[in-house]
Design an enzyme around this catalytic site. Structure first.
Site, PDB file in Angstrom:
ATOM      1  N   HIS A 192       2.035   4.372  -3.008  1.00 25.86           N
ATOM      2  CA  HIS A 192       2.113   5.837  -2.936  1.00 25.86           C
ATOM      3  C   HIS A 192       3.407   6.334  -3.577  1.00 25.86           C
ATOM      4  O   HIS A 192       3.415   7.298  -4.335  1.00 25.86           O
ATOM      5  CB  HIS A 192       2.056   6.305  -1.480  1.00 25.86           C
ATOM      6  CG  HIS A 192       0.684   6.246  -0.886  1.00 25.86           C
ATOM      7  ND1 HIS A 192      -0.397   6.876  -1.452  1.00 25.86           N
ATOM      8  CD2 HIS A 192       0.217   5.639   0.231  1.00 25.86           C
ATOM      9  CE1 HIS A 192      -1.470   6.651  -0.699  1.00 25.86           C
ATOM     10  NE2 HIS A 192      -1.122   5.902   0.327  1.00 25.86           N
ATOM     11  N   HIS A 245       0.843  -1.203   0.000  1.00 27.90           N
ATOM     12  CA  HIS A 245       0.000   0.000   0.000  1.00 27.90           C
ATOM     13  C   HIS A 245       0.879   1.255   0.000  1.00 27.90           C
ATOM     14  O   HIS A 245       0.646   2.191  -0.781  1.00 27.90           O
ATOM     15  CB  HIS A 245      -0.905  -0.034   1.243  1.00 27.90           C
ATOM     16  CG  HIS A 245      -1.763   1.188   1.444  1.00 27.90           C
ATOM     17  ND1 HIS A 245      -3.134   1.141   1.492  1.00 27.90           N
ATOM     18  CD2 HIS A 245      -1.428   2.494   1.638  1.00 27.90           C
ATOM     19  CE1 HIS A 245      -3.611   2.366   1.683  1.00 27.90           C
ATOM     20  NE2 HIS A 245      -2.597   3.207   1.789  1.00 27.90           N
ATOM     21  N   GLU A 246       1.895   1.261   0.867  1.00 26.18           N
ATOM     22  CA  GLU A 246       2.754   2.450   0.970  1.00 26.18           C
ATOM     23  C   GLU A 246       3.662   2.572  -0.263  1.00 26.18           C
ATOM     24  O   GLU A 246       3.900   3.679  -0.753  1.00 26.18           O
ATOM     25  CB  GLU A 246       3.585   2.407   2.252  1.00 26.18           C
ATOM     26  CG  GLU A 246       2.769   2.264   3.542  1.00 26.18           C
ATOM     27  CD  GLU A 246       1.674   3.299   3.705  1.00 26.18           C
ATOM     28  OE1 GLU A 246       1.724   4.346   3.027  1.00 26.18           O
ATOM     29  OE2 GLU A 246       0.736   3.050   4.498  1.00 26.18           O
TER      30      GLU A 246
END
Ligand SMILES: [Zn+2]
Ligand SMILES: [Zn+2]
Length: 211
Positions: A106, A102-103
């Site tokens: 980004h 998820h990170e």
């Protein structure tokens, strides 16, 4: 200058939020002072290379930090740094892996878009999630943690739509309601929709709240 921080944009740093876990985490396998995790970092490099982002792959760092309280992880695209909350470890390897991806999504979304501003969980991030193998990722977690209970004694309201924005701290900058700016002003900052302070704590509690 667009100031939509209250809804979805914290400059430079995105978070995957989770409330606090009840159990203490198992001991960390990471560098004792920096918190860097060489194993996860190697995995991150491999994933980023596989999706065609060699420069992010070279510079990415993955760290554990107990300074994260309500977030499972954070991505700082200015430093290609992913920070993970040690409380995640009570939820197993799959949850750690998912948060890492998820990170990384980004960082990847940002690297692909260069200097252009993008919404933290917008289409670019979604595409990056697909590429990193978590196509079904939600912007927020669904872990069975107890809800965050920290008081948010400052209450702001949009003068147009009436939407309320409870905040832990006083807002220092002029901030407008994103929904109304989008609806009536093509998503640009419009001072007509500046959030109004409608409730604040008594002065005696201020020092505690604003520390
Ligand atoms: Zn996120
Ligand atoms: Zn509004």
């Amino acid at each position: 200058m667009l100031l939509f921080k209250q809804l979805e944009f914290l400059e430079g740093v995105f978070g995957r939020f989770v409330p606090r876990a009840a159990n203490p985490p198992p001991p960390l396998q990471c560098h004792p002072t920096t918190g860097r995790d060489a194993t996860l970092e190697a995995q991150a490099r491999e994933m980023l290379r596989a999706v065609g982002a060699p420069s992010v792959a070279r510079s990415v760092r993955v760290e554990w930090s107990s300074r994260l309280r309500t977030a499972a992880g954070r991505a700082d695209y200015r430093h290609n740094l992913v920070t993970l909350n040690p409380l995640l470890r009570t939820h197993g390897a799959d949850e750690i892996d998912r948060t890492l991806r998820h990170e990384l999504a980004h960082l990847l979304a940002h690297a692909r878009k260069g200097r252009r501003r993008i919404a933290p969980h917008g289409p670019e991030w979604r595409q990056a999630c697909c590429d990193l193998g978590i196509a079904d990722e939600q912007r927020c977690h669904s872990l069975p943690f107890p809800r965050q209970t920290r008081a948010r004694p400052f209450l702001y309201r949009c003068p147009r739509c009436g939407r309320e924005f409870p905040r832990v701290r006083k807002i220092r900058r002029r901030v407008a309601c994103l929904a109304c700016c989008r609806r009536y002003y093509h998503g640009q900052f419009d001072k007509r929709f500046t959030l109004q302070l409608v409730a604040a704590p008594q002065p005696s509690t201020l020092s505690r709240v604003q520390r």
